[in-house]
Scaffold this motif. Structure first.
Motif, short mmCIF file in Angstrom:
data_model
loop_
_atom_site.label_atom_id
_atom_site.label_comp_id
_atom_site.label_asym_id
_atom_site.label_seq_id
_atom_site.Cartn_x
_atom_site.Cartn_y
_atom_site.Cartn_z
N PRO A 112 -2.09 41.68 65.36
CA PRO A 112 -1.70 43.10 65.52
C PRO A 112 -0.19 43.25 65.35
O PRO A 112 0.56 42.29 65.51
CB PRO A 112 -2.12 43.39 66.97
CG PRO A 112 -2.13 42.09 67.66
CD PRO A 112 -2.47 41.05 66.63
N PRO A 113 0.26 44.48 65.04
CA PRO A 113 1.71 44.72 64.97
C PRO A 113 2.34 44.39 66.33
O PRO A 113 1.71 44.57 67.37
CB PRO A 113 1.82 46.21 64.67
CG PRO A 113 0.48 46.62 64.16
CD PRO A 113 -0.52 45.71 64.78
N GLU A 114 3.61 43.96 66.31
CA GLU A 114 4.24 43.50 67.55
C GLU A 114 4.58 44.63 68.50
O GLU A 114 4.44 44.50 69.71
CB GLU A 114 5.52 42.74 67.21
CG GLU A 114 5.30 41.25 67.17
CD GLU A 114 6.59 40.50 66.95
OE1 GLU A 114 7.66 40.98 67.35
OE2 GLU A 114 6.49 39.42 66.35
N ALA A 167 -10.87 44.56 59.19
CA ALA A 167 -9.86 44.12 60.16
C ALA A 167 -10.38 44.16 61.59
O ALA A 167 -9.81 43.55 62.49
CB ALA A 167 -8.61 44.98 60.04
N ALA A 168 -11.47 44.89 61.82
CA ALA A 168 -12.08 44.93 63.16
C ALA A 168 -13.29 44.00 63.22
O ALA A 168 -14.08 44.06 64.17
CB ALA A 168 -12.50 46.37 63.50
N GLY A 169 -13.43 43.16 62.21
CA GLY A 169 -14.52 42.19 62.23
C GLY A 169 -15.83 42.73 61.67
O GLY A 169 -16.89 42.12 61.86
N ILE A 176 0.58 50.93 69.20
CA ILE A 176 -0.28 51.93 69.86
C ILE A 176 -1.43 52.30 68.92
O ILE A 176 -2.59 52.36 69.31
CB ILE A 176 0.53 53.20 70.20
CG1 ILE A 176 1.58 52.90 71.26
CG2 ILE A 176 -0.40 54.32 70.70
CD1 ILE A 176 2.51 54.09 71.52
N TYR A 177 -1.05 52.53 67.67
CA TYR A 177 -2.06 52.92 66.67
C TYR A 177 -3.14 51.85 66.56
O TYR A 177 -4.34 52.14 66.63
CB TYR A 177 -1.37 53.14 65.32
CG TYR A 177 -2.33 53.47 64.20
CD1 TYR A 177 -2.69 54.79 63.95
CD2 TYR A 177 -2.91 52.46 63.44
CE1 TYR A 177 -3.60 55.09 62.96
CE2 TYR A 177 -3.81 52.75 62.44
CZ TYR A 177 -4.16 54.06 62.21
OH TYR A 177 -5.07 54.36 61.23
N HIS A 178 -2.72 50.62 66.39
CA HIS A 178 -3.68 49.52 66.23
C HIS A 178 -4.62 49.41 67.43
O HIS A 178 -5.82 49.22 67.29
CB HIS A 178 -2.91 48.20 66.04
CG HIS A 178 -3.78 46.98 66.03
ND1 HIS A 178 -4.22 46.36 67.19
CD2 HIS A 178 -4.34 46.29 65.01
CE1 HIS A 178 -4.97 45.34 66.86
NE2 HIS A 178 -5.07 45.27 65.56
N ASP A 179 -4.04 49.53 68.60
CA ASP A 179 -4.83 49.29 69.82
C ASP A 179 -5.77 50.44 70.17
O ASP A 179 -6.73 50.24 70.92
CB ASP A 179 -3.89 49.04 71.01
CG ASP A 179 -3.17 47.70 70.90
OD1 ASP A 179 -3.51 46.93 69.97
OD2 ASP A 179 -2.25 47.45 71.70
N ARG A 205 -7.41 50.18 60.93
CA ARG A 205 -6.46 49.18 61.43
C ARG A 205 -5.84 48.37 60.30
O ARG A 205 -4.72 47.90 60.39
CB ARG A 205 -7.18 48.19 62.36
CG ARG A 205 -7.31 48.66 63.76
CD ARG A 205 -7.71 47.48 64.61
NE ARG A 205 -8.64 47.87 65.64
CZ ARG A 205 -9.32 47.01 66.38
NH1 ARG A 205 -9.20 45.72 66.18
NH2 ARG A 205 -10.13 47.45 67.32
N GLY A 206 -6.59 48.18 59.25
CA GLY A 206 -6.09 47.37 58.15
C GLY A 206 -4.95 48.06 57.46
O GLY A 206 -4.78 49.28 57.55
N TYR A 207 -4.18 47.39 56.76
CA TYR A 207 -3.07 47.83 55.89
C TYR A 207 -1.77 48.05 56.65
O TYR A 207 -0.77 47.45 56.23
CB TYR A 207 -3.51 49.10 55.13
CG TYR A 207 -2.85 49.31 53.77
CD1 TYR A 207 -1.57 48.84 53.49
CD2 TYR A 207 -3.52 50.00 52.76
CE1 TYR A 207 -0.98 49.05 52.25
CE2 TYR A 207 -2.94 50.20 51.51
CZ TYR A 207 -1.67 49.74 51.29
OH TYR A 207 -1.09 49.95 50.08
#
Ligand code: FES
Length: 575
Positions: free
Chosen positions: A537-539, A493-495, A545-548, A443-445
């Motif tokens: 997260p990206p808007e 980025a996911a904690g 979709i990728y992030h989620d 998720r990062g970057y």
């Protein structure tokens, strides 16, 4: 929808009478295709990742034509189609972000069209896993054909390897041992023929995985792209895929648990890329095969590295081919109880039958199992409070004395922070420290970039030191090297706990004990966690979709909704 025999799948389109059959055939005939091609013969899709933006695959139009020759010879009907091509050197932020997107393109393109079997043309890093993932979710008879490595790089009398020498030359420019003009002179000399990276980087590793899984023909891994025998391989794949359709030999009969075990062991024996860990877990997920990080460690633990190729060793893929290539490596494993000999392959033979007569022509390049190039080739999986769900390290590319190490953390909060400060003369760091990079996981970057092998600070390189322990949630190029801990999961980025590391914390790396430990009390970590904030997260768009939906590194970074497969059922006609 109903599952059809793939031998008859294309007849759903081309074998019908009336309006629908007319439509399906008539528009195809505008390409000059004679009527007899629609008589029910196997229709073979040639799934092509050709693109001028993917230079490693830029010769694939020629390869596709060779596949077509083979298909026609055997009475099949070849149809070439493009899919998303992922060019490693150009795409930003990283091709890894788009691997799953490309796999969706592949899966839906295959299922939606009148295809009975598929040949996948793969080469540059992510084009191999993305096509295998998508095709596995359809499960038609399938052969992968790799594009082959470039010829050895040559510069001023020296053999230079893709990527590996870029890292070396970059360090030499930093230390003043190479001028910028010389650095640029090496560009054309490194990449002097068609093909993909010719080190044992991710592309060569994945081409080897194709052969080890049995989803490519024998010798797929190493024939140089510029060697005429690469075209012969494509031709023979075209012939064979028609037979596979007639035999109904599907991908699921090749991609078995036994095949994945073979591939993991072969990865150890070739000193393969850490990226293969993520990709094979993802491909297995599509094939419905259970494969996890623990398998990588347990299956690869005793496997020695046999192959003396950069980045772990000295030679390049062209040398590997002349020495006998992957069949020799697989034979060595088979003779030493490290091969599931009965695993089926696409040529209809068991893998042992394909390799049992292989001959090694150069023991400098391919060492024997009894006298290996390096004792430990497999990927080691680390665990501890810094990586509760695992992290990986490639021992064959690491410095032995650093594999047991305790050092003070020097933390870079993200890649921009690293770039801004790494060469600051006032940076408080020495070679005993552990460089920590956060925010570069899936998720990062975003996208899980290949930045984990952070170049060392210039002031340390200038003292002749070229390795330090580095820890991140990033990946590393398969062409890179060093004592580099990668893929810490969960990512920052996911904690994941990596997010909580601070300058001055002590970190312990114990590769033999498979341990990665942050020497900070649980209470203190909880206090830090309470103050931690997740990045925004990206808007919108694909990035959202990728992030989620992207899974963490230990689960192969597929999307949660893509794991598994839906078969090759013929979709309903909608007009
Ligand atoms: Fe394409 Fe290395 S950049 S394989």
């Amino acid at each position: 929808m109903s599952e059809r025999d793939p031998k008859n799948r294309s007849k759903e389109w081309f074998g019908t009478h009336g309006k629908d059959g007319f439509n399906h055939r008539s528009w195809m005939k505008n390409q000059g295709l004679p009527h007899h091609l629609f008589d029910g013969r196997p229709v073979i899709g040639i799934c092509n990742t050709w693109s001028e933006l993917t230079p490693c695959n830029a010769h694939f139009r020629v390869l596709a034509e060779r596949v077509k020759r083979g298909v026609y010879e055997m009475g099949g009907f070849p149809l070439e189609f493009p899919v998303t091509s992922l060019g490693e050197t150009l795409m930003r932020p990283t091709t890894m972000m788009f691997r799953n997107l490309a796999s969706m393109d592949v899966e839906e393109s295959i299922r939606a069209n009148p295809l009975d079997g598929v040949v996948l043309l793969v080469g540059c890093d992510k084009t191999t896993p993305s096509l295998l993932m998508g095709a596995a979710s359809c499960n038609l008879p399938t052969i992968a054909v790799s594009g082959g490595p470039m010829l050895n790089g040559r510069w001023r009398g020296e053999e230079i390897g893709s990527g590996t020498h870029v890292w070396k030359f970059d360090e030499m420019v930093k230390t003043g041992d190479l001028t910028l003009a010389d650095f640029m002179d090496a560009e054309a000399c490194m990449s002097r023929s068609i093909g993909h990276c010719m080190t044992m980087g991710t592309a060569s590793t994945m081409a080897s995985m194709v052969e080890a899984l049995g989803i490519g023909l024998p010798t797929n891994a190493a024939i140089p792209a510029a060697d005429s025998r690469r075209n012969v391989l494509a031709h023979m794949a075209g012939r064979r895929i028609v037979e596979m359709v007639k035999e109904d030999l599907r991908m699921s009969q090749i991609l078995t648990r036994e095949a994945f075990e073979n591939a993991v062991r072969v990865n150890g024996a070739i000193g393969g890329s850490t990226n293969a860990v993520v990709h094979l877990i993802a491909i297995a997920g599509r094939a419905g095969i259970k494969l996890d990080l623990g398998d990588w460690d347990s299956l690869g633990r005793e496997i020695p590295c046999l192959v003396n190729l950069m980045p772990s060793g000295q030679y390049l893929m062209e040398d590997f081919f002349y020495a006998g290539g992957l069949p020799v490596v697989i034979k060595e494993l088979g003779e030493n109880g490290a091969l599931n000999k009965n695993a089926m392959t696409v040529n209809g033979e068991k893998i042992w039958d394909n390799v049992k007569d292989a001959v090694c022509y150069n023991r400098d390049v391919i060492n024997s199992y009894d006298s290996p190039f390096k004792d430990h080739g497999g990927i080691c999986v680390l665990q501890g409070n810094l990586a509760p769900n695992g992290a990986v390290i490639k021992p064959s590319a690491a410095t032995p004395k650093l594999m047991q190490h305790r050092g003070r953390a020097v933390v870079f909060e993200d890649i921009d922070d690293y770039k801004a400060r790494v060469d600051d003369p006032d940076l408080d760091i020495d070679e005993t420290c552990v460089m920590v990079l956060k925010g570069c996981g899936p998720r990062g970057y975003p996208g899980f970039s290949e930045v984990g092998n952070m170049t060392l600070p210039a002031k340390i390189l200038k003292r002749g030191i070229n390795d330090m322990v580095r820890v991140s949630d990033a990946r590393m190029s398969g062409t890179a090297y060093g004592t580099v801990v990668l893929h810490t999961a969960p990512e920052a980025a996911a904690g994941g706990p990596l997010a909580l590391v601070r300058n001055g914390d002590m970190i312990e790396l114990d590769v033999a004990g498979r341990r990665l430990h942050l020497d900070v009390s649980d209470e203190e970590l909880e206090r830090r966690r309470a103050a931690w904030q997740a990045p925004e997260p990206p808007e919108r768009g694909y990035a959202r979709i990728y992030h989620d939906h992207v899974l963490q590194a230990d689960r192969g970074c597929d999307f949660d909704f893509l794991v598994g497969n839906s078969g090759a059922a013929v979709p309903r006609e909608s007009h």
